[in-house]
Design a protein around this motif. Structure first.
Motif, PDB file in Angstrom:
ATOM      1  N   ASN A  54       4.327   8.235 -13.010  1.00  0.00           N
ATOM      2  CA  ASN A  54       4.456   7.664 -11.684  1.00  0.00           C
ATOM      3  C   ASN A  54       3.065   7.299 -11.172  1.00  0.00           C
ATOM      4  N   CYS A  55       3.031   6.646 -10.035  1.00  0.00           N
ATOM      5  CA  CYS A  55       1.748   6.162  -9.511  1.00  0.00           C
ATOM      6  C   CYS A  55       1.322   6.903  -8.245  1.00  0.00           C
ATOM      7  N   LEU A  56       1.741   8.149  -8.107  1.00  0.00           N
ATOM      8  CA  LEU A  56       1.375   8.907  -6.915  1.00  0.00           C
ATOM      9  C   LEU A  56      -0.131   9.125  -6.811  1.00  0.00           C
ATOM     10  N   ARG A  57      -0.794   9.218  -7.942  1.00  0.00           N
ATOM     11  CA  ARG A  57      -2.234   9.480  -7.935  1.00  0.00           C
ATOM     12  C   ARG A  57      -3.064   8.259  -8.329  1.00  0.00           C
ATOM     13  N   ASP A  58      -2.395   7.150  -8.593  1.00  0.00           N
ATOM     14  CA  ASP A  58      -3.106   5.942  -9.018  1.00  0.00           C
ATOM     15  C   ASP A  58      -2.437   4.727  -8.398  1.00  0.00           C
ATOM     16  N   ARG A  59      -2.911   4.323  -7.235  1.00  0.00           N
ATOM     17  CA  ARG A  59      -2.291   3.207  -6.519  1.00  0.00           C
ATOM     18  C   ARG A  59      -2.312   1.911  -7.331  1.00  0.00           C
ATOM     19  N   ALA A  60      -3.370   1.716  -8.115  1.00  0.00           N
ATOM     20  CA  ALA A  60      -3.504   0.473  -8.870  1.00  0.00           C
ATOM     21  C   ALA A  60      -2.408   0.318  -9.913  1.00  0.00           C
ATOM     22  N   VAL A  70      15.249  12.422   6.812  1.00  0.00           N
ATOM     23  CA  VAL A  70      15.515  13.798   7.243  1.00  0.00           C
ATOM     24  C   VAL A  70      14.567  14.773   6.560  1.00  0.00           C
ATOM     25  N   ILE A  71      14.547  14.751   5.240  1.00  0.00           N
ATOM     26  CA  ILE A  71      13.706  15.663   4.464  1.00  0.00           C
ATOM     27  C   ILE A  71      12.691  14.827   3.700  1.00  0.00           C
ATOM     28  N   ARG A  72      11.517  14.710   4.246  1.00  0.00           N
ATOM     29  CA  ARG A  72      10.499  13.859   3.629  1.00  0.00           C
ATOM     30  C   ARG A  72       9.588  14.710   2.764  1.00  0.00           C
ATOM     31  N   SER A  73       9.791  14.604   1.453  1.00  0.00           N
ATOM     32  CA  SER A  73       9.054  15.437   0.512  1.00  0.00           C
ATOM     33  C   SER A  73       8.704  14.633  -0.723  1.00  0.00           C
ATOM     34  N   GLU A  74       7.490  14.799  -1.206  1.00  0.00           N
ATOM     35  CA  GLU A  74       7.053  14.095  -2.407  1.00  0.00           C
ATOM     36  C   GLU A  74       7.853  14.550  -3.615  1.00  0.00           C
ATOM     37  N   THR A  75       8.105  15.843  -3.724  1.00  0.00           N
ATOM     38  CA  THR A  75       8.874  16.382  -4.851  1.00  0.00           C
ATOM     39  C   THR A  75      10.297  15.869  -4.834  1.00  0.00           C
ATOM     40  N   SER A 135       0.833  -1.197   0.000  1.00  0.00           N
ATOM     41  CA  SER A 135       0.000   0.000   0.000  1.00  0.00           C
ATOM     42  C   SER A 135       0.865   1.243   0.000  1.00  0.00           C
ATOM     43  N   LEU A 136       0.420   2.247  -0.747  1.00  0.00           N
ATOM     44  CA  LEU A 136       1.116   3.527  -0.807  1.00  0.00           C
ATOM     45  C   LEU A 136       0.261   4.559  -0.110  1.00  0.00           C
ATOM     46  N   GLU A 137       0.698   5.012   1.055  1.00  0.00           N
ATOM     47  CA  GLU A 137      -0.097   5.936   1.857  1.00  0.00           C
ATOM     48  C   GLU A 137       0.458   7.340   1.714  1.00  0.00           C
ATOM     49  N   LEU A 138      -0.368   8.226   1.143  1.00  0.00           N
ATOM     50  CA  LEU A 138       0.003   9.621   1.024  1.00  0.00           C
ATOM     51  C   LEU A 138      -0.878  10.435   1.957  1.00  0.00           C
ATOM     52  N   SER A 139      -0.301  11.393   2.628  1.00  0.00           N
ATOM     53  CA  SER A 139      -1.061  12.170   3.595  1.00  0.00           C
ATOM     54  C   SER A 139      -0.634  13.613   3.534  1.00  0.00           C
ATOM     55  N   SER A 140      -1.568  14.494   3.732  1.00  0.00           N
ATOM     56  CA  SER A 140      -1.251  15.917   3.769  1.00  0.00           C
ATOM     57  C   SER A 140      -0.764  16.337   5.144  1.00  0.00           C
ATOM     58  N   ARG A 141      -0.910  15.458   6.108  1.00  0.00           N
ATOM     59  CA  ARG A 141      -0.441  15.779   7.454  1.00  0.00           C
ATOM     60  C   ARG A 141       1.062  15.619   7.552  1.00  0.00           C
ATOM     61  N   LEU A 151       7.326   4.161  -9.166  1.00  0.00           N
ATOM     62  CA  LEU A 151       7.313   3.791 -10.579  1.00  0.00           C
ATOM     63  C   LEU A 151       6.089   2.937 -10.886  1.00  0.00           C
ATOM     64  N   THR A 152       5.545   3.126 -12.070  1.00  0.00           N
ATOM     65  CA  THR A 152       4.384   2.353 -12.485  1.00  0.00           C
ATOM     66  C   THR A 152       4.818   0.999 -13.037  1.00  0.00           C
ATOM     67  N   LYS A 153       3.856   0.095 -13.170  1.00  0.00           N
ATOM     68  CA  LYS A 153       4.160  -1.227 -13.721  1.00  0.00           C
ATOM     69  C   LYS A 153       4.698  -1.122 -15.140  1.00  0.00           C
ATOM     70  N   SER A 154       4.083  -0.254 -15.934  1.00  0.00           N
ATOM     71  CA  SER A 154       4.538  -0.101 -17.312  1.00  0.00           C
ATOM     72  C   SER A 154       5.939   0.493 -17.375  1.00  0.00           C
ATOM     73  N   ASN A 155       6.273   1.361 -16.421  1.00  0.00           N
ATOM     74  CA  ASN A 155       7.602   1.966 -16.389  1.00  0.00           C
ATOM     75  C   ASN A 155       8.669   0.927 -16.087  1.00  0.00           C
ATOM     76  N   VAL A 156       8.476   0.131 -15.038  1.00  0.00           N
ATOM     77  CA  VAL A 156       9.483  -0.869 -14.685  1.00  0.00           C
ATOM     78  C   VAL A 156       9.547  -1.978 -15.742  1.00  0.00           C
ATOM     79  N   THR A 157       8.437  -2.226 -16.425  1.00  0.00           N
ATOM     80  CA  THR A 157       8.463  -3.199 -17.514  1.00  0.00           C
ATOM     81  C   THR A 157       9.347  -2.700 -18.648  1.00  0.00           C
ATOM     82  N   LEU A 158       9.233  -1.416 -18.960  1.00  0.00           N
ATOM     83  CA  LEU A 158      10.094  -0.817 -19.973  1.00  0.00           C
ATOM     84  C   LEU A 158      11.560  -0.896 -19.568  1.00  0.00           C
ATOM     85  N   LEU A 159      11.850  -0.558 -18.313  1.00  0.00           N
ATOM     86  CA  LEU A 159      13.227  -0.594 -17.826  1.00  0.00           C
ATOM     87  C   LEU A 159      13.783  -2.017 -17.833  1.00  0.00           C
TER      88      LEU A 159
END
Length: 335
Positions: free
Chosen positions: A181-187, A107-112, A32-38, A195-203
């Protein structure tokens, strides 16, 4: 090339995820990928992340020395050493990326920052694998076109290969940063987030292609080496023990080089294709860590064994050179 993942742990069983992910639990070990604004709670130190950081530190130190030696020594300007320098630079960046990944996780936890780290690691490891392919092509050309190898055309070919390799690597590194990337689409997530499934498949597919090309070229190199030994035997009417030993040593070295490369990367490449994001993250860590070891072994195989680099190291650290110590200039085809 596919080792470009940020593995973020919040415990030994926590799944690989972004530093910006919320929650420090993850005890179920699924993907599971848990993203939070907190504001995220401080993550517990993951031993796997520590091992990756230690690996990155060793990689950075080893390859920084190689880069320094090549830059320091004017004599190391031949196409062969340009390729070795490219490989060392890529591995140096990969090592720094692993260190930065650890710092940004705890130390520096940032999505960007996480996405930038992912792109940096993708580009670095892709450049490392591409440089290995370029070195293999160079070794093949030095044997197949031995009479015309030392020409301006060869230098242009080497520079073109490196420009293409680094250009493709940079493009691969930009893909997750620019939105793949899959930041907005966990599936869509793969075993190495974000990384998305299609991305790692390409790599992974790119790695398999590179591996097959290297395998083919090394088989051709072995044929050329054996054919040269046979021609020498015909000219001398017998195959001397020294020629037999040299040929056997060359073929064995080629097998070690290709075997080390395959053993380091194949498990991770295969797992990226067949793995499921719900699998325990320990599988991802256990296949990624050996892949990073390839960047640790590369300077030993391609740099420190070279006698000209050994001589440059002697000059760099001792400030002098003992002329009585024999050093033989090695050609790119030496293995």
């Amino acid at each position: 090339m596919e080792a470009a993942a940020v593995l973020n742990g919040s415990g030994a069983a926590a799944p690989p995820r972004l530093p910006g992910g919320g929650g420090g639990g993850g005890g179920d070990g699924n993907g599971s990928l848990e993203l939070s604004s907190r504001t995220p709670a401080p993550a517990a130190l993951n031993p796997w992340d520590v091992m990756l950081c230690v690996s990155g530190t060793a990689i950075a130190c080893e390859n920084a020395l190689v880069v320094a030696i090549i830059c320091y020594s004017p004599a190391l300007r031949t196409p062969m050493f340009v390729l070795v320098g490219s490989l060392a630079t890529a591995d140096l960046l990969a090592g720094l990326g692993l260190i930065l990944n650890f710092v940004f996780q705890y130390v520096i936890r940032s999505e960007t920052v996480s996405l930038l780290t992912v792109g940096f690691l993708v580009a670095s490891f892709a450049a490392s694998v591409s440089s290995l392919l370029a070195i293999t092509v160079d070794r093949y050309l030095s044997l197949y076109n031995a009479l015309t190898y030392y020409s301006e055309r060869t230098v242009l070919c080497i520079h073109t290969m490196l420009a293409g390799a680094w250009g493709v690597s940079l493009c691969l590194g930009l893909l997750p940063v620019l939105g793949w990337n899959c930041l907005r689409d966990r599936a869509a997530c793969s075993v190495v987030r974000p990384l998305t499934k299609s991305n790692v498949t390409l790599l992974s597919a790119s790695f398999f292609l590179v591996f097959l090309i290297m395998l083919h070229l090394y088989v051709e190199i072995c044929k050329i080496v054996c054919r040269h030994a046979h021609q020498i035997a015909l000219q001398q009417h017998f195959l001397t023990a020294s020629h037999y030993v040299a040929t056997k040593k060359g073929v064995s070295t080629l097998a070690i080089i290709l075997g080390t490369f395959g053993a380091s990367w194949l498990p991770f490449a295969i797992y990226c294709v067949v793995g499921d994001p719900d699998y325990p993250s320990v599988y991802t860590y256990a296949t990624l860590l050996p892949a990073t070891y390839n960047s640790m072994i590369n300077p030993i195989i391609y740099a420190y064994r070279n006698q000209e680099i050994q001589r440059s190291m002697w000059v760099l650290f001792c400030g002098c050179f003992q002329a009585k110590v024999p050093f033989r200039s090695r050609s790119p085809s030496d293995v």
